[in-house]
Design a protein around this motif. Structure first.
Motif, mmCIF file in Angstrom:
data_model
loop_
_atom_site.group_PDB
_atom_site.id
_atom_site.type_symbol
_atom_site.label_atom_id
_atom_site.label_comp_id
_atom_site.label_asym_id
_atom_site.label_seq_id
_atom_site.Cartn_x
_atom_site.Cartn_y
_atom_site.Cartn_z
ATOM 1 N N GLY A 82 0.680 -1.210 0.008
ATOM 2 C CA GLY A 82 -0.012 -0.008 0.068
ATOM 3 C C GLY A 82 0.933 1.233 0.003
ATOM 4 N N ALA A 86 1.107 3.873 -2.989
ATOM 5 C CA ALA A 86 0.812 5.468 -2.875
ATOM 6 C C ALA A 86 1.815 6.282 -3.010
ATOM 7 C CB ALA A 86 0.419 5.446 -1.276
ATOM 8 N N ILE A 97 -9.530 4.399 -6.562
ATOM 9 C CA ILE A 97 -9.193 3.249 -5.574
ATOM 10 C C ILE A 97 -10.510 2.224 -5.315
ATOM 11 C CG2 ILE A 97 -8.254 2.662 -3.358
ATOM 12 C CD1 ILE A 97 -7.062 5.161 -3.203
ATOM 13 N N ASN A 98 -10.269 1.079 -5.822
ATOM 14 C CA ASN A 98 -11.292 -0.001 -5.466
ATOM 15 C C ASN A 98 -11.292 -0.382 -4.113
ATOM 16 O OD1 ASN A 98 -9.319 -1.890 -5.637
ATOM 17 N ND2 ASN A 98 -10.445 -3.239 -7.389
ATOM 18 N N THR A 103 -5.666 -1.999 -1.004
ATOM 19 C CA THR A 103 -6.132 -0.978 -1.479
ATOM 20 C C THR A 103 -6.346 0.220 -0.029
ATOM 21 O OG1 THR A 103 -8.229 -1.495 -1.933
ATOM 22 C CG2 THR A 103 -6.732 -1.368 -3.727
ATOM 23 N N ALA A 106 -3.082 1.430 1.101
ATOM 24 C CA ALA A 106 -2.800 2.568 0.025
ATOM 25 C C ALA A 106 -3.384 3.586 0.411
ATOM 26 C CB ALA A 106 -3.158 2.095 -1.202
ATOM 27 N N ALA A 107 -4.672 3.728 0.745
ATOM 28 C CA ALA A 107 -5.713 4.952 1.040
ATOM 29 C C ALA A 107 -5.103 5.535 2.258
ATOM 30 C CB ALA A 107 -6.997 4.520 0.959
ATOM 31 N N VAL A 127 -9.638 11.660 -4.855
ATOM 32 C CA VAL A 127 -9.850 10.063 -4.793
ATOM 33 C C VAL A 127 -11.205 9.921 -5.172
ATOM 34 C CG1 VAL A 127 -9.647 7.901 -3.429
ATOM 35 C CG2 VAL A 127 -7.684 9.604 -3.216
ATOM 36 N N THR A 129 -13.521 6.527 -5.342
ATOM 37 C CA THR A 129 -13.720 5.236 -4.768
ATOM 38 C C THR A 129 -15.242 4.548 -4.634
ATOM 39 O OG1 THR A 129 -12.895 3.862 -2.867
ATOM 40 C CG2 THR A 129 -13.850 5.963 -2.259
ATOM 41 N N ILE A 134 -13.069 2.978 2.696
ATOM 42 C CA ILE A 134 -12.146 3.985 2.195
ATOM 43 C C ILE A 134 -12.567 5.332 2.120
ATOM 44 C CG2 ILE A 134 -10.554 4.645 0.228
ATOM 45 C CD1 ILE A 134 -10.175 1.727 -0.597
ATOM 46 N N LEU A 178 -5.786 2.441 -8.737
ATOM 47 C CA LEU A 178 -5.212 1.704 -7.761
ATOM 48 C C LEU A 178 -6.449 0.514 -7.613
ATOM 49 C CD1 LEU A 178 -3.536 3.747 -5.278
ATOM 50 C CD2 LEU A 178 -2.700 3.149 -7.217
ATOM 51 N N ASN A 201 -14.702 -2.427 -11.278
ATOM 52 C CA ASN A 201 -13.359 -2.488 -11.146
ATOM 53 C C ASN A 201 -12.745 -2.235 -12.684
ATOM 54 O OD1 ASN A 201 -13.442 -2.704 -8.680
ATOM 55 N ND2 ASN A 201 -12.926 -4.875 -8.679
#
Length: 261
Positions: A82, A86, A97-98, A103, A106-107, A127, A129, A134, A178, A201
């Motif tokens: 992640g 990022a 971002i899914n 993920t 990453a968020a 972002v 999503t 997230i 991502l 996605n």
């Protein structure tokens, strides 16, 4: 074996064999029969299996372990992945971002990235999503503009899917996507267990100039039910240092940039 590992193992056995008895599961998972009974009762309460006399049988969702159970799996590797993913996101960009545990890491890394938090007034990053968890984490970050798709929430992944979600994405353009996946194969590409998640996605990836797949080493050279993206349509793979070198070489030969964390 930790509890989340045992729950995961039980569901994987059920998905593969269709049924499980307490005595056999206890022997195979090196746990007491009392522990297995408690685990089966808990999973039955979550509607992930059906209890029978002396064991359990699979539900159609047994393969799809809820996100709150998955969070402990490969946790250190997912945090590193992640953070590495990022770091690939440019300030001022728009990133999709899914949902998924990797993920989510990453968020979180984007939410605390120093060069973004010190950017002054206004959003340093946008972002987009379809993951409720997230959005919840990023909504409190004033330096991140958070855009949430519509859709119907899936209890196992917190992802919004369906026509309401795709309708929003049709109107947007992303710099990067991502994507967390259930599996990624150097020949077949990135895949998901659930076809509804695969559709949203896939659309997120189509709206992005660069597609970055996040997958720990346990998901490499594997295939699941619904394809998200062919390997030719994946730009970057971010994985962990435990990944097999020969498998990574196959991804590189397919034109994918490989980043190990």
């Amino acid at each position: 074996m930790k509890r989340y590992e045992r729950l995961d193992a039980i569901l994987e056995l059920l998905a593969r064999e269709g049924k499980l008895d307490v005595e056999g599961a206890a022997e195979r998972l090196d746990a007491s029969e009392a522990t297995i009974r408690r685990d089966l009762e808990y999973l039955a309460e979550q509607r992930l299996l059906t209890r029978t006399h002396g064991g359990a049988v699979a539900n159609s969702t047994s393969y799809d372990l809820p996100l709150r159970f998955k969070s402990g799996r490969q946790s250190e590797a997912k945090q590193r992945i992640g953070q590495a993913a990022a770091a690939l996101v440019p300030a001022g960009g728009v990133v999709g971002i899914n949902g998924g545990t990797t993920t989510t890491e990453a968020a979180r890394a984007l939410g605390t990235r120093a060069d973004l938090t010190g950017s002054g007034e206004g959003a340093a990053l946008t972002v987009v999503t379809n993951a409720l968890n997230i959005a919840y984490e990023l909504a409190v970050r004033p330096h991140i503009k958070t855009v949430v798709t519509g859709g119907v929430a899936r209890a196992s992944s917190y992802e919004l899917t369906g026509p309401l979600a795709t309708g929003i994405l049709d109107r947007l353009q992303l710099d990067l996507a991502l994507l967390g996946v259930d599996a990624v194969d150097p020949d077949w590409g990135a895949t998901a267990h659930h076809e509804g998640e695969a559709v949203i996605n896939q659309l997120m990836a189509e709206r992005a100039r660069t597609v970055i797949v996040l997958a720990d080493s346990t998901k490499l050279a594997r295939k699941t039910f619904a394809r998200i993206r062919s390997i030719e349509q994946v730009d970057v793979l971010v994985t962990d240092e435990d990944a097999d070198a020969e498998v990574l070489a196959r991804f590189a030969a397919a034109g994918v940039r490989v980043v190990t964390a």
